[in-house]
Design a protein around this motif. Structure first.
Motif, PDB file in Angstrom:
ATOM      1  N   ARG A   1       0.830  -1.205   0.000  1.00 40.36           N
ATOM      2  CA  ARG A   1       0.000   0.000   0.000  1.00 40.36           C
ATOM      3  C   ARG A   1       0.864   1.254   0.000  1.00 40.36           C
ATOM      4  O   ARG A   1       0.537   2.244  -0.658  1.00 40.36           O
ATOM      5  CB  ARG A   1      -0.925  -0.019   1.218  1.00 40.36           C
ATOM      6  CG  ARG A   1      -1.931   1.139   1.242  1.00 40.36           C
ATOM      7  CD  ARG A   1      -2.854   1.044   2.449  1.00 40.36           C
ATOM      8  NE  ARG A   1      -3.709  -0.136   2.367  1.00 40.36           N
ATOM      9  CZ  ARG A   1      -3.626  -1.174   3.204  1.00 40.36           C
ATOM     10  NH1 ARG A   1      -2.720  -1.183   4.167  1.00 40.36           N
ATOM     11  NH2 ARG A   1      -4.437  -2.204   3.072  1.00 40.36           N
ATOM     12  N   PHE A   2       1.964   1.212   0.735  1.00 37.21           N
ATOM     13  CA  PHE A   2       2.860   2.371   0.772  1.00 37.21           C
ATOM     14  C   PHE A   2       3.425   2.659  -0.614  1.00 37.21           C
ATOM     15  O   PHE A   2       3.455   3.818  -1.050  1.00 37.21           O
ATOM     16  CB  PHE A   2       4.000   2.122   1.761  1.00 37.21           C
ATOM     17  CG  PHE A   2       5.107   3.134   1.668  1.00 37.21           C
ATOM     18  CD1 PHE A   2       4.968   4.394   2.248  1.00 37.21           C
ATOM     19  CD2 PHE A   2       6.291   2.853   0.986  1.00 37.21           C
ATOM     20  CE1 PHE A   2       5.984   5.344   2.152  1.00 37.21           C
ATOM     21  CE2 PHE A   2       7.302   3.790   0.891  1.00 37.21           C
ATOM     22  CZ  PHE A   2       7.149   5.044   1.471  1.00 37.21           C
ATOM     23  N   HIS A   3       3.883   1.630  -1.306  1.00 35.57           N
ATOM     24  CA  HIS A   3       4.473   1.856  -2.632  1.00 35.57           C
ATOM     25  C   HIS A   3       3.433   2.390  -3.614  1.00 35.57           C
ATOM     26  O   HIS A   3       3.746   3.273  -4.426  1.00 35.57           O
ATOM     27  CB  HIS A   3       5.081   0.553  -3.153  1.00 35.57           C
ATOM     28  CG  HIS A   3       6.365   0.190  -2.480  1.00 35.57           C
ATOM     29  ND1 HIS A   3       7.545   0.863  -2.709  1.00 35.57           N
ATOM     30  CD2 HIS A   3       6.662  -0.783  -1.567  1.00 35.57           C
ATOM     31  CE1 HIS A   3       8.507   0.337  -1.975  1.00 35.57           C
ATOM     32  NE2 HIS A   3       8.004  -0.662  -1.278  1.00 35.57           N
ATOM     33  N   ALA A   4       2.220   1.891  -3.545  1.00 32.59           N
ATOM     34  CA  ALA A   4       1.172   2.408  -4.426  1.00 32.59           C
ATOM     35  C   ALA A   4       0.856   3.870  -4.095  1.00 32.59           C
ATOM     36  O   ALA A   4       0.687   4.703  -4.993  1.00 32.59           O
ATOM     37  CB  ALA A   4      -0.076   1.542  -4.294  1.00 32.59           C
ATOM     38  N   THR A   5       0.782   4.170  -2.809  1.00 30.68           N
ATOM     39  CA  THR A   5       0.504   5.550  -2.387  1.00 30.68           C
ATOM     40  C   THR A   5       1.618   6.492  -2.807  1.00 30.68           C
ATOM     41  O   THR A   5       1.373   7.580  -3.348  1.00 30.68           O
ATOM     42  CB  THR A   5       0.334   5.599  -0.859  1.00 30.68           C
ATOM     43  OG1 THR A   5      -0.809   4.824  -0.487  1.00 30.68           O
ATOM     44  CG2 THR A   5       0.151   7.027  -0.373  1.00 30.68           C
TER      45      THR A   5
END
Length: 472
Positions: free
Chosen positions: A330-334
Motif C-alpha cells: 500500500r505504501f508503494h502504491a501511495t
C-alpha cells in the motif's frame, strides 16, 4: 520526543552548510518548547530540583543569546520544527489531565523512571542541537573573518559560538552518566497493526491536497522529506520480510533492494534541493507536517528499539506479518501516486523561492550559449531582490532542474513499486508463514501451513537480526 531527537541528529550533519545566526534565531524556540514539556513531566514533588534548575539556566542563556544574535530575519526551519514538536508533546500531556493529580502517591516508580528517561531524551536533543548551532556559527565566524562586508553585527559569530559552547556543557552535565542507559526499559505501548496503514492513508490525503491546492516549496520539502524517511524504514521492513520467509532472497537482492536504494537517494536529493530553495516566510499546512511525522513514527515503532534497530523477532512480536506486507504494498502504491503529483507541481505550480539562493544557483550554472549571445530569460535575479532576500517566482532556468529532480523521483518510485509486486511470486503461502508472524489459527491450519512451508524448503531458514542502522 524521539522524532525531535532524529531531527537534531540530522541537523548535525547539515550544520557546516547552514547559517549559524539563523540557527541561533530559532534556538530560543527550541529551549522554550523543551521547558514547557519539561514542566509537564511527573516528578516526586513540586519542589524545585536540580533538573528544574538546569532548564531554567538554559532558558536564561537562550534569552541572552537571542538578544546578542542581532535582528536577522532568517530562522532555521529544522530548529523551529524541533521546538514545535516539544510544544506539541507538552500539549499532549496537558490534555491528558495527568498534571492535575495531587495525591501523594500519584506516580508509581515506573512512571517516575519513565519521566526521567524523557528528561534525559529532551536534554540529549538539546545537547546535539546546541552542538549543531556551534558548528554552524563556526562556519559563519570563518566567513566573517575573510569578508569584511559581513561584519555588521555588534557581537561576532565567534563570540556567539563560545557562548553556545557553554550551553553545550550545561546540557552535557545533565546527561553525563545517564544517556543512553536511562532510555532502556522505558514504557512502550503495544504496537497497533492499524497504525501504519492509517498513517499511509492520512499522509496520502494531506500530501496530495497540499501539492494540488497549496503547492509551495515548503510543502514540497515536507513531502519529499517524509517520503525519504519512510522509504528508509520500508527498506528495513522488506529486509525483515526476506529473513522471515515472506520474500525470496534472490528477488530482494537483485530487484527490490537496488530499486529501493535508488528511490531513497532520489527522494533525499529532492528534499535537499527544495529545502535550500524554500524562503524563510514560506509555509505549508501543519496537518501535512504532522501526517509526515506520523508516517515515519509509525514505521519507526516497528523498525527500532530505543536507539538501536529492532531484530526480526522484535518486529514479528510487534506486528502481524501479513498485515505488514500488505501495508508495504500500500505504501508503494501511495507513494507512486504522490510522486506523480509532486512531478506535476515541479512543472506547473507557481512556486516562490528564496531570491538569494536562486541567484547563487544561477551563477553556478554554466552558460552554454557562448560569448556574444543574449542571456537566457530568467537567468538573472534582480539585485534588490537578492539584497533583501525576497521570495520570487521560480526562475525558468531553475525550474528545469526542479522538474528533472521530480521526474527522477517519480521514475524511481514507480520502479520500486514494480519490483515489489513480485515479492511473493512463487510463494503462494508466504503471507501466512512463518507462524510467528501470524495471528493464532486453528491447530489443523498451523499443521497444514507448516507442511506447505517445509515443502517450500524454507523451514530451515535462520532468523537473523537486521544489520545496518535505521535513523531514529
Amino acid at each position: 520526543m524521539d522524532r525531535a531527537n532524529v531531527l537534531a541528529r540530522g541537523l548535525l550533519y547539515e550544520a557546516p552548510h547552514l547559517d549559524g545566526r539563523a540557527m541561533l534565531q530559532a534556538w530560543g524556540e527550541v529551549v522554550e518548547g523543551a521547558s514547557e514539556l519539561w514542566r509537564q513531566l511527573p516528578q516526586r514533588s513540586d519542589l524545585p530540583g536540580s533538573g528544574r534548575q538546569v532548564i531554567d539556566q538554559l532558558e536564561r542563556s537562550a534569552r541572552t543569546l537571542h538578544r546578542s544574535a542581532g535582528g536577522g530575519i532568517d530562522v532555521d526551519p529544522t530548529l523551529q520544527e524541533i521546538g514545535q514538536m516539544f510544544t506539541e508533546a507538552g500539549e499532549l500531556i496537558t490534555r491528558s489531565g495527568v498534571a492535575e493529580r495531587r495525591e501523594p502517591d500519584r506516580w508509581t516508580d515506573a512512571q517516575l523512571r519513565d519521566s526521567f528517561a524523557a528528561r534525559v531524551n529532551i536534554m540529549h536533543t538539546l545537547y546535539v542541537a546546541s552542538h549543531a548551532v556551534s558548528v554552524g556559527l563556526a562556519q559563519t565566524a570563518l566567513a566573517e573573518q575573510f569578508d569584511p562586508r559581513l561584519r555588521v553585527h555588534r557581537v561576532t559569530a565567534e563570540e556567539l559560538r563560545h557562548q553556545v559552547l557553554g550551553i553545550e556543557e550545561i546540557t552535557y552535565s545533565y546527561i553525563k552518566g545517564h544517556y543512553p542507559q536511562a532510555l532502556d526499559g522505558r514504557h512502550r505501548e503495544p504496537t497497533d497493526d492499524t497504525r501504519i496503514p492509517g498513517a499511509i492513508a492520512a499522509w496520502d490525503v494531506h500530501a496530495q491536497r497540499a501539492l494540488t491546492r497549496e503547492p509551495t516549496t515548503h510543502a514540497m520539502t515536507r513531502v519529499a522529506g517524509a517520503a525519504f524517511s519512510a522509504s528508509v524504514h520500508v527498506h528495513a521492513l522488506w529486509r525483515a520480510a526476506v529473513q522471515t520467509g515472506h520474500v525470496d532472497p534472490w528477488t530482494f537482492d537483485n530487484e527490490i533492494s537496488p530499486a529501493l536504494e535508488t528511490m531513497i537517494e532520489t527522494w533525499g536529493e529532492a528534499h535537499t534541493y527544495f529545502q535550500q530553495l524554500t524562503h524563510h516566510q514560506d509555509s505549508s499546512p501543519l496537518a501535512l507536517s504532522r501526517a509526515g511525522w506520523e508516517l515515519a513514527d509509525a514505521m519507526r515503532e516497528v523498525t527500532a528499539t530505543g536507539r538501536m534497530p529492532a531484530s526480526v523477532q522484535d518486529m514479528s512480536d510487534r506486528v502481524d506479518g501479513e498485515s505488514l506486507v500488505k501495508s508495504l504494498h500500500r505504501f508503494h502504491a501511495t507513494l507512486t501516486g504522490v510522486a506523480g503529483v509532486f512531478h506535476d507541481a515541479t512543472r506547473n505550480a507557481p512556486l516562490l523561492v528564496d531570491a538569494r539562493v536562486a541567484n547563487d544557483i544561477l551563477r553556478a550554472t554554466p552558460e552554454d550559449n557562448g560569448p556574444g549571445t543574449p542571456p537566457v530569460p530568467d537567468a538573472t535575479v534582480a539585485p534588490r531582490d537578492v539584497l533583501h532576500k525576497r521570495a520570487i517566482p521560480l526562475p525558468r532556468t531553475i525550474r528545469g532542474r526542479a522538474e528533472e529532480i521530480g521526474r527522477q523521483a517519480t521514475m524511481a518510485t514507480r520502479a520500486a513499486m514494480r519490483s515489489t509486486l513480485a515479492a511473493s511470486d512463487g510463494k503462494p503461502d508466504a503471507m501466512s508463514l512463518p507462524a510467528s508472524w501470524t495471528r493464532p489459527v486453528e491447530t489443523a491450519g498451523r499443521l497444514s501451513n507448516g507442511r506447505r512451508y517445509e515443502r517450500l524448503g524454507a523451514a530451515g531458514g535462520k532468523v537473523r537480526a537486521i544489520t545496518g542502522q535505521v535513523p531514529g
